[in-house]
Design a protein around this motif. Structure first.
Motif, PDB file in Angstrom:
ATOM      1  N   LYS A 122     -10.212 -37.290 -22.653  1.00  0.00           N
ATOM      2  CA  LYS A 122     -10.090 -35.975 -22.036  1.00  0.00           C
ATOM      3  C   LYS A 122     -10.467 -34.918 -23.063  1.00  0.00           C
ATOM      4  O   LYS A 122     -10.149 -35.052 -24.240  1.00  0.00           O
ATOM      5  CB  LYS A 122      -8.651 -35.744 -21.583  1.00  0.00           C
ATOM      6  CG  LYS A 122      -8.182 -36.715 -20.530  1.00  0.00           C
ATOM      7  CD  LYS A 122      -6.721 -36.486 -20.220  1.00  0.00           C
ATOM      8  CE  LYS A 122      -6.227 -37.568 -19.275  1.00  0.00           C
ATOM      9  NZ  LYS A 122      -4.785 -37.455 -19.036  1.00  0.00           N
ATOM     10  N   ALA A 123     -11.134 -33.882 -22.602  1.00  0.00           N
ATOM     11  CA  ALA A 123     -11.510 -32.785 -23.488  1.00  0.00           C
ATOM     12  C   ALA A 123     -11.010 -31.469 -22.901  1.00  0.00           C
ATOM     13  O   ALA A 123     -11.054 -31.261 -21.687  1.00  0.00           O
ATOM     14  CB  ALA A 123     -13.020 -32.743 -23.664  1.00  0.00           C
ATOM     15  N   ILE A 124     -10.543 -30.613 -23.783  1.00  0.00           N
ATOM     16  CA  ILE A 124     -10.133 -29.269 -23.402  1.00  0.00           C
ATOM     17  C   ILE A 124     -10.930 -28.311 -24.271  1.00  0.00           C
ATOM     18  O   ILE A 124     -10.926 -28.423 -25.503  1.00  0.00           O
ATOM     19  CB  ILE A 124      -8.623 -29.067 -23.611  1.00  0.00           C
ATOM     20  CG1 ILE A 124      -7.841 -30.065 -22.759  1.00  0.00           C
ATOM     21  CG2 ILE A 124      -8.218 -27.630 -23.283  1.00  0.00           C
ATOM     22  CD1 ILE A 124      -6.374 -30.167 -23.117  1.00  0.00           C
ATOM     23  N   LEU A 125     -11.633 -27.385 -23.636  1.00  0.00           N
ATOM     24  CA  LEU A 125     -12.469 -26.424 -24.346  1.00  0.00           C
ATOM     25  C   LEU A 125     -11.897 -25.026 -24.155  1.00  0.00           C
ATOM     26  O   LEU A 125     -11.519 -24.650 -23.043  1.00  0.00           O
ATOM     27  CB  LEU A 125     -13.895 -26.439 -23.802  1.00  0.00           C
ATOM     28  CG  LEU A 125     -14.725 -27.693 -24.051  1.00  0.00           C
ATOM     29  CD1 LEU A 125     -14.380 -28.798 -23.105  1.00  0.00           C
ATOM     30  CD2 LEU A 125     -16.183 -27.367 -23.963  1.00  0.00           C
ATOM     31  N   GLU A 144      -8.437 -42.439 -25.466  1.00  0.00           N
ATOM     32  CA  GLU A 144      -7.660 -43.418 -24.698  1.00  0.00           C
ATOM     33  C   GLU A 144      -6.484 -43.965 -25.503  1.00  0.00           C
ATOM     34  O   GLU A 144      -5.476 -44.359 -24.943  1.00  0.00           O
ATOM     35  CB  GLU A 144      -8.557 -44.576 -24.248  1.00  0.00           C
ATOM     36  CG  GLU A 144      -9.520 -44.184 -23.157  1.00  0.00           C
ATOM     37  CD  GLU A 144     -10.388 -45.351 -22.716  1.00  0.00           C
ATOM     38  OE1 GLU A 144     -10.788 -46.185 -23.560  1.00  0.00           O
ATOM     39  OE2 GLU A 144     -10.658 -45.420 -21.511  1.00  0.00           O
ATOM     40  N   LYS A 145      -6.607 -43.974 -26.828  1.00  0.00           N
ATOM     41  CA  LYS A 145      -5.520 -44.442 -27.697  1.00  0.00           C
ATOM     42  C   LYS A 145      -4.552 -43.313 -28.047  1.00  0.00           C
ATOM     43  O   LYS A 145      -3.751 -43.450 -28.957  1.00  0.00           O
ATOM     44  CB  LYS A 145      -6.100 -45.042 -28.989  1.00  0.00           C
ATOM     45  CG  LYS A 145      -6.889 -46.306 -28.771  1.00  0.00           C
ATOM     46  CD  LYS A 145      -7.408 -46.829 -30.099  1.00  0.00           C
ATOM     47  CE  LYS A 145      -8.186 -48.111 -29.924  1.00  0.00           C
ATOM     48  NZ  LYS A 145      -8.690 -48.617 -31.217  1.00  0.00           N
ATOM     49  N   GLU A 146      -4.672 -42.182 -27.331  1.00  0.00           N
ATOM     50  CA  GLU A 146      -3.798 -41.015 -27.533  1.00  0.00           C
ATOM     51  C   GLU A 146      -3.969 -40.355 -28.902  1.00  0.00           C
ATOM     52  O   GLU A 146      -3.061 -39.686 -29.388  1.00  0.00           O
ATOM     53  CB  GLU A 146      -2.327 -41.384 -27.295  1.00  0.00           C
ATOM     54  CG  GLU A 146      -2.029 -41.874 -25.888  1.00  0.00           C
ATOM     55  CD  GLU A 146      -2.299 -40.827 -24.803  1.00  0.00           C
ATOM     56  OE1 GLU A 146      -1.988 -39.641 -25.013  1.00  0.00           O
ATOM     57  OE2 GLU A 146      -2.850 -41.202 -23.752  1.00  0.00           O
ATOM     58  N   GLN A 147      -5.133 -40.533 -29.527  1.00  0.00           N
ATOM     59  CA  GLN A 147      -5.436 -39.823 -30.769  1.00  0.00           C
ATOM     60  C   GLN A 147      -5.983 -38.443 -30.403  1.00  0.00           C
ATOM     61  O   GLN A 147      -6.690 -38.293 -29.407  1.00  0.00           O
ATOM     62  CB  GLN A 147      -6.474 -40.588 -31.586  1.00  0.00           C
ATOM     63  CG  GLN A 147      -5.981 -41.927 -32.089  1.00  0.00           C
ATOM     64  CD  GLN A 147      -7.097 -42.701 -32.757  1.00  0.00           C
ATOM     65  OE1 GLN A 147      -8.127 -42.979 -32.127  1.00  0.00           O
ATOM     66  NE2 GLN A 147      -6.910 -43.038 -34.023  1.00  0.00           N
ATOM     67  N   THR A 148      -5.667 -37.453 -31.204  1.00  0.00           N
ATOM     68  CA  THR A 148      -6.137 -36.090 -30.959  1.00  0.00           C
ATOM     69  C   THR A 148      -7.160 -35.708 -32.015  1.00  0.00           C
ATOM     70  O   THR A 148      -6.914 -35.825 -33.210  1.00  0.00           O
ATOM     71  CB  THR A 148      -4.957 -35.103 -30.993  1.00  0.00           C
ATOM     72  OG1 THR A 148      -4.010 -35.472 -29.988  1.00  0.00           O
ATOM     73  CG2 THR A 148      -5.428 -33.683 -30.727  1.00  0.00           C
ATOM     74  N   ILE A 149      -8.316 -35.255 -31.536  1.00  0.00           N
ATOM     75  CA  ILE A 149      -9.398 -34.788 -32.400  1.00  0.00           C
ATOM     76  C   ILE A 149      -9.640 -33.324 -32.038  1.00  0.00           C
ATOM     77  O   ILE A 149      -9.864 -33.003 -30.871  1.00  0.00           O
ATOM     78  CB  ILE A 149     -10.687 -35.606 -32.169  1.00  0.00           C
ATOM     79  CG1 ILE A 149     -10.433 -37.091 -32.385  1.00  0.00           C
ATOM     80  CG2 ILE A 149     -11.819 -35.094 -33.039  1.00  0.00           C
ATOM     81  CD1 ILE A 149     -11.576 -37.988 -31.917  1.00  0.00           C
ATOM     82  N   ALA A 187     -11.353 -38.010 -39.997  1.00  0.00           N
ATOM     83  CA  ALA A 187     -10.989 -39.396 -40.296  1.00  0.00           C
ATOM     84  C   ALA A 187     -10.939 -40.238 -39.020  1.00  0.00           C
ATOM     85  O   ALA A 187     -11.354 -41.404 -39.027  1.00  0.00           O
ATOM     86  CB  ALA A 187      -9.644 -39.443 -41.020  1.00  0.00           C
ATOM     87  N   ILE A 188     -10.466 -39.662 -37.925  1.00  0.00           N
ATOM     88  CA  ILE A 188     -10.437 -40.393 -36.654  1.00  0.00           C
ATOM     89  C   ILE A 188     -11.858 -40.704 -36.197  1.00  0.00           C
ATOM     90  O   ILE A 188     -12.165 -41.826 -35.784  1.00  0.00           O
ATOM     91  CB  ILE A 188      -9.669 -39.597 -35.574  1.00  0.00           C
ATOM     92  CG1 ILE A 188      -8.190 -39.494 -35.946  1.00  0.00           C
ATOM     93  CG2 ILE A 188      -9.834 -40.254 -34.199  1.00  0.00           C
ATOM     94  CD1 ILE A 188      -7.398 -38.522 -35.086  1.00  0.00           C
ATOM     95  N   ILE A 189     -12.750 -39.720 -36.272  1.00  0.00           N
ATOM     96  CA  ILE A 189     -14.148 -39.950 -35.877  1.00  0.00           C
ATOM     97  C   ILE A 189     -14.782 -41.005 -36.781  1.00  0.00           C
ATOM     98  O   ILE A 189     -15.476 -41.910 -36.291  1.00  0.00           O
ATOM     99  CB  ILE A 189     -14.954 -38.637 -35.918  1.00  0.00           C
ATOM    100  CG1 ILE A 189     -14.433 -37.665 -34.863  1.00  0.00           C
ATOM    101  CG2 ILE A 189     -16.449 -38.924 -35.692  1.00  0.00           C
ATOM    102  CD1 ILE A 189     -15.041 -36.270 -34.941  1.00  0.00           C
TER     103      ILE A 189
END
Length: 143
Positions: A15-18, A59-64, A91-93
């Motif tokens: 999901k993306a929020i802009l 999907e793994k509930e990580q926030t970028i 680091a997540i990317i």
């Protein structure tokens, strides 16, 4: 034909929020991501050329989270280039890219787009030379 991307694109469902100064919240879905940008689709509102604060929940509930600007739109997909990103999100990317490069899908992508035969260009337009090393230190291995 020169391949213009210097970063590997990794499929990413999330999901993306802009947010930008003109619109309060735009919801969307990610398609892929790299160290340099993201492709997004399924916008809840129209988007325009602007700088956005983008928050992605994987999907793994990580926030970028990062700042980005719109560099292309080919309905229904928009491409954003990352302008500023914090080390935790980077680091997540990086981990997503590393994991993807160990998959069969990555090898198929290399072959499908003939990426090993194309020129890679950096942000200044200089050609990047790509080489691969083979580890000859596999004693006892059957090749």
């Amino acid at each position: 034909m020169a391949h213009k991307r210097i970063f590997v694109r990794v499929p990413l469902t999330g999901k993306a929020i802009l947010l930008n100064k003109d619109v309060s919240v735009i919801k969307a879905c990610t398609i892929d991501i790299s160290q340099g940008g993201v492709s997004i689709t399924g916008f809840s509102e129209a988007i325009s050329t602007a700088e956005y604060q983008i928050k992605i929940i994987t999907e793994k509930e990580q926030t970028i989270e990062f700042s980005a600007h719109l560099v292309r739109i080919d309905e229904p997909v928009a491409g954003f280039q990352i302008i500023k990103i914090d080390p935790a999100s980077q680091a997540i990317i990086n981990e997503l890219v590393f994991e993807y490069q160990t998959t069969t899908d990555f090898v198929i992508q290399l072959d499908e787009f003939n990426l090993l035969e194309q020129k890679l260009i950096d942000a200044e337009g200089n050609e990047i030379e790509v080489t691969f090393e083979q580890d000859d230190d596999c004693k006892g291995c059957k090749h």
